[in-house]
Motif scaffolding. Structure first.
Motif, short mmCIF file in Angstrom:
data_model
loop_
_atom_site.label_atom_id
_atom_site.label_comp_id
_atom_site.label_asym_id
_atom_site.label_seq_id
_atom_site.Cartn_x
_atom_site.Cartn_y
_atom_site.Cartn_z
N THR A 114 37.66 -3.96 79.90
CA THR A 114 36.44 -4.63 80.08
C THR A 114 36.21 -4.53 81.93
OG1 THR A 114 36.39 -5.71 78.06
CG2 THR A 114 35.42 -7.06 80.04
N ASP A 115 37.82 -5.06 82.50
CA ASP A 115 37.99 -4.82 83.66
C ASP A 115 37.67 -3.88 84.02
OD1 ASP A 115 38.63 -7.06 83.88
OD2 ASP A 115 41.02 -6.88 83.68
N VAL A 116 37.96 -2.65 83.87
CA VAL A 116 37.26 -1.05 84.34
C VAL A 116 36.08 -0.58 83.75
CG1 VAL A 116 38.36 1.41 84.00
CG2 VAL A 116 39.63 -0.23 83.74
N TRP A 117 35.69 -1.09 83.07
CA TRP A 117 33.94 -0.84 82.82
C TRP A 117 33.26 -1.25 83.58
CZ3 TRP A 117 31.53 2.46 80.76
CH2 TRP A 117 31.95 3.45 79.78
N ASP A 118 34.03 -2.93 84.31
CA ASP A 118 32.78 -3.95 84.98
C ASP A 118 33.19 -2.74 86.80
OD1 ASP A 118 32.86 -5.71 83.11
OD2 ASP A 118 33.81 -7.13 83.64
N TYR A 123 33.27 -0.13 87.39
CA TYR A 123 32.06 1.38 86.53
C TYR A 123 30.70 1.15 87.55
CZ TYR A 123 29.72 5.28 84.47
OH TYR A 123 29.49 6.57 84.63
N TYR A 124 30.40 -0.13 86.38
CA TYR A 124 29.16 -0.33 86.10
C TYR A 124 28.90 -1.27 87.88
CZ TYR A 124 28.73 0.45 81.83
OH TYR A 124 28.71 1.12 80.65
N ALA A 125 29.75 -1.61 88.70
CA ALA A 125 29.32 -1.87 89.85
C ALA A 125 29.19 -0.33 91.24
CB ALA A 125 30.53 -3.60 90.13
N LEU A 126 30.38 -0.16 90.76
CA LEU A 126 30.71 1.41 91.54
C LEU A 126 28.70 2.02 91.70
CD1 LEU A 126 34.39 2.88 90.94
CD2 LEU A 126 33.17 1.32 92.83
N ILE A 127 28.36 2.20 90.22
CA ILE A 127 27.41 2.60 90.32
C ILE A 127 25.68 2.00 90.35
CG2 ILE A 127 25.28 2.72 88.01
CD1 ILE A 127 28.05 4.86 87.23
N ASP A 128 25.99 0.23 90.89
CA ASP A 128 24.60 0.20 91.41
C ASP A 128 25.28 0.59 92.63
OD1 ASP A 128 24.00 -1.30 88.76
OD2 ASP A 128 25.07 -2.97 89.29
N LYS A 129 26.19 0.10 93.00
CA LYS A 129 26.53 0.60 94.46
C LYS A 129 26.10 2.07 94.92
CE LYS A 129 29.93 -1.18 97.55
NZ LYS A 129 30.34 -1.35 97.73
N ILE A 175 37.23 7.38 87.74
CA ILE A 175 36.90 6.36 85.98
C ILE A 175 35.52 7.69 85.77
CG2 ILE A 175 35.88 4.92 85.24
CD1 ILE A 175 36.13 2.59 87.68
N SER A 176 34.86 7.97 85.63
CA SER A 176 34.32 9.07 85.56
C SER A 176 34.69 10.34 84.60
CB SER A 176 32.87 9.38 86.17
OG SER A 176 31.84 8.66 86.62
N ASP A 177 36.12 10.67 84.91
CA ASP A 177 36.82 11.48 84.27
C ASP A 177 37.51 10.80 83.72
OD1 ASP A 177 35.69 13.47 86.89
OD2 ASP A 177 37.62 12.91 87.94
#
Length: 136
Positions: free
Chosen positions: A66-70, A72-78, A95-97
């Protein structure tokens, strides 16, 4: 008692409330009983599965924390707000890889499971409740 917080879609929350009401339970009680039933069924199935099938199912269920997904989504937002640094961009690619590699492993395990069960890949995915992603 330990607590776990879940983020549910409004549709899922409504469905849970309806099902709980049908059984005369409050939603929390209904969710707990459903989880207990599901976990007991999974345990029963796991003890009956051949080792090869159990291993494949374990591979199919592997995922990111869950931490990695969080993250990932924070980086997508940025990235979408164009505030992503070079280091963050590098981490987003990492993370995408990871996601892509896990998906490849998952598909390979699904194909092997379909062959083991002598079923089509679509049937195995339906049995496991796995829906292909829809893009566009």
């Amino acid at each position: 008692m330990t607590q776990i917080t879940l983020d549910l879609s409004p549709e899922l929350e409504a469905q849970l409330r309806v099902e709980a009401a049908k059984q005369g339970l409050d939603p929390q009680r209904y969710i707990l009983e459903t989880l207990h039933t599901r976990l007991a069924a999974n345990k029963a199935i796991a003890t009956q599965l051949p080792a090869a099938e159990a291993d494949l199912l374990q591979q199919i269920n592997l995922g990111l924390s869950t931490d990695v997904w969080d993250e990932y989504y924070a980086l997508i937002d940025k990235r979408q707000t164009e505030t992503l640094t070079a280091n963050e961009h590098h981490r987003l690619i990492e993370i995408s890889d990871q996601i892509e590699a896990l998906n490849v492993e998952r598909i390979q395990a699904l194909v092997q499971l379909a062959a083991l069960r002598q079923q089509s890949l679509d049937d195995v995915m339906d049995d496991l409740g796995i829906k292909p992603a829809v893009y566009g």
